[in-house]
Scaffold this active site. Structure first.
Site, short mmCIF file in Angstrom:
data_model
loop_
_atom_site.label_atom_id
_atom_site.label_comp_id
_atom_site.label_asym_id
_atom_site.label_seq_id
_atom_site.Cartn_x
_atom_site.Cartn_y
_atom_site.Cartn_z
N GLU A 151 0.85 -1.20 0.00
CA GLU A 151 0.00 0.00 0.00
C GLU A 151 0.88 1.25 0.00
O GLU A 151 2.04 1.20 0.45
CB GLU A 151 -0.89 -0.08 1.25
CG GLU A 151 -1.73 1.11 1.60
CD GLU A 151 -2.84 1.44 0.60
OE1 GLU A 151 -2.50 1.66 -0.58
OE2 GLU A 151 -4.00 1.52 1.01
N PHE A 179 -1.48 16.30 3.82
CA PHE A 179 -1.82 15.58 2.59
C PHE A 179 -0.60 15.55 1.69
O PHE A 179 -0.13 16.59 1.24
CB PHE A 179 -3.01 16.22 1.89
CG PHE A 179 -3.58 15.34 0.84
CD1 PHE A 179 -4.44 14.30 1.18
CD2 PHE A 179 -3.23 15.50 -0.49
CE1 PHE A 179 -4.94 13.45 0.21
CE2 PHE A 179 -3.74 14.65 -1.47
CZ PHE A 179 -4.60 13.63 -1.11
N ARG A 182 0.93 12.03 -9.65
CA ARG A 182 1.49 10.67 -9.63
C ARG A 182 2.83 10.67 -10.37
O ARG A 182 3.70 9.86 -10.11
CB ARG A 182 0.53 9.68 -10.31
CG ARG A 182 -0.80 9.48 -9.57
CD ARG A 182 -1.46 8.19 -10.00
NE ARG A 182 -2.89 8.14 -9.71
CZ ARG A 182 -3.42 7.74 -8.55
NH1 ARG A 182 -2.64 7.38 -7.55
NH2 ARG A 182 -4.73 7.71 -8.40
N1 LIG Z 1 -2.37 11.10 -2.02
C1 LIG Z 1 -2.72 10.83 -0.77
N2 LIG Z 1 -3.62 9.83 -0.52
C2 LIG Z 1 -3.94 9.60 0.77
C3 LIG Z 1 -3.41 10.36 1.82
N3 LIG Z 1 -3.93 9.89 2.98
C4 LIG Z 1 -4.75 8.87 2.65
N4 LIG Z 1 -4.76 8.69 1.32
C5 LIG Z 1 -5.55 7.68 0.54
O1 LIG Z 1 -6.43 7.00 1.39
C6 LIG Z 1 -6.04 5.65 1.60
C7 LIG Z 1 -5.83 5.34 3.06
O2 LIG Z 1 -6.71 6.05 3.85
P1 LIG Z 1 -7.24 5.49 5.24
O3 LIG Z 1 -7.74 6.72 5.96
O4 LIG Z 1 -8.39 4.57 4.94
O5 LIG Z 1 -6.12 4.82 5.96
C8 LIG Z 1 -4.71 5.49 0.90
O6 LIG Z 1 -4.69 4.25 0.25
C9 LIG Z 1 -4.68 6.64 -0.09
O7 LIG Z 1 -5.24 6.20 -1.30
C10 LIG Z 1 -2.46 11.40 1.52
O8 LIG Z 1 -1.93 12.12 2.39
N5 LIG Z 1 -2.17 11.57 0.22
MG LIG Z 2 -3.72 3.69 -1.42
#
Ligand SMILES: Nc1nc2c(ncn2[C@@H]2O[C@H](COP(=O)(O)O)[C@@H](O)[C@H]2O)c(=O)[nH]1
Ligand SMILES: [Mg+2]
Length: 220
Positions: free
Chosen positions: A132, A185, A198
């Site tokens: 992840e 973020f 990306r």
């Molecule tokens: N680009 C970013 N994507 C993020 C960030 N924080 C979370 N995420 C996205 O959410 C999921 C995980 O979130 P969760 O709250 O369920 O743990 C992760 O897979 C990302 O896709 C961020 O700071 N930047």
């Molecule tokens: Mg993710």
């Protein structure tokens, strides 16, 4: 000793002009937070830790969480493959993909949707390594682990490049962590903001201008 690199809350990062950042993003980012080289060095070490822990006896299915995990997944598997071909022991690896979506703009939507991927039947009875990009609240990973459990894998380990220090965490911690980061973020190295950034090598923080420029207007 904590087994991750901690990026402190007061970490200023680096000026953008010190690194190579695509021209089209120059005005949209605050700082470079984790340079690409540091990501690669940390990933190499994670590969070594994972190989030592999994052992060489059985094959592994590596499950990539798309889209954010794709670059980390590719680099991690390259390092694992290098270890596999440079010692007298090795194990076979296969790859699977799942696509989850939970964010719009820089906010969690509250809905975690599986919007594509391979048939998870491939995981049945196998040793599974889930890869992840970032754990924020931990809800996405808990949902995925629940889905995976239905296929009775032999062993499941989770590796995340980043874990956020946030009061909104449900308390979930992955087995392997690259970096622990402050509650901001972040984008880059495949992590996106509405599909942008990306194509940035480093992990960076978006500025307000960038958030506005690439925002998706809220629908009623
Ligand atoms: N680009 C970013 N994507 C993020 C960030 N924080 C979370 N995420 C996205 O959410 C999921 C995980 O979130 P969760 O709250 O369920 O743990 C992760 O897979 C990302 O896709 C961020 O700071 N930047
Ligand atoms: Mg993710």
């Amino acid at each position: 000793m904590a087994d991750y690199v901690k990026i402190a809350d007061d970490e200023k990062g680096f000026d953008l002009s010190m690194f190579c950042v695509p021209k089209h993003y120059e005005d949209d980012l605050e700082r470079v937070y984790i340079p690409h080289g540091l990501i690669m060095d940390r990933t190499e070490r994670l590969a070594r830790n994972i190989v030592n822990d999994f052992g060489y006896e059985e094959p592994i299915v590596a499950l990539c969480v798309l889209k954010g995990g794709y670059r980390f997944f590719g680099d991690l598997l390259n390092y694992i493959s290098a270890l596999n071909r440079n010692t007298d022991r090795s194990f076979q690896m296969s790859v699977d993909f799942i696509r989850l979506k939970s964010y719009q703009n820089d906010q969690a939507t509250g809905k975690i949707q599986v919007i594509g991927g391979d048939n998870l039947e491939n995981l049945r009875g196998k040793n599974v390594m889930i890869v992840e990009d970032i754990i924020d609240t931990g809800k996405t990973m808990l949902k995925l682990l629940d889905l995976v459990k239905d296929y009775n894998p032999k062993k499941v380990r989770v590796v995340s490049l980043l874990v956020k220090r946030t009061p909104h965490s449900v308390g979930y911690r992955p087995d392997y962590i690259g970096f622990e980061v402050p509650d901001k973020f972040v984008v880059g190295y495949a992590l996106d903001y509405n599909e942008f950034f990306r194509d940035l090598n480093h992990v960076c923080v978006v500025n307000e201008k960038g958030k506005e420029k690439y925002a998706i207007p809220k629908s009623d």
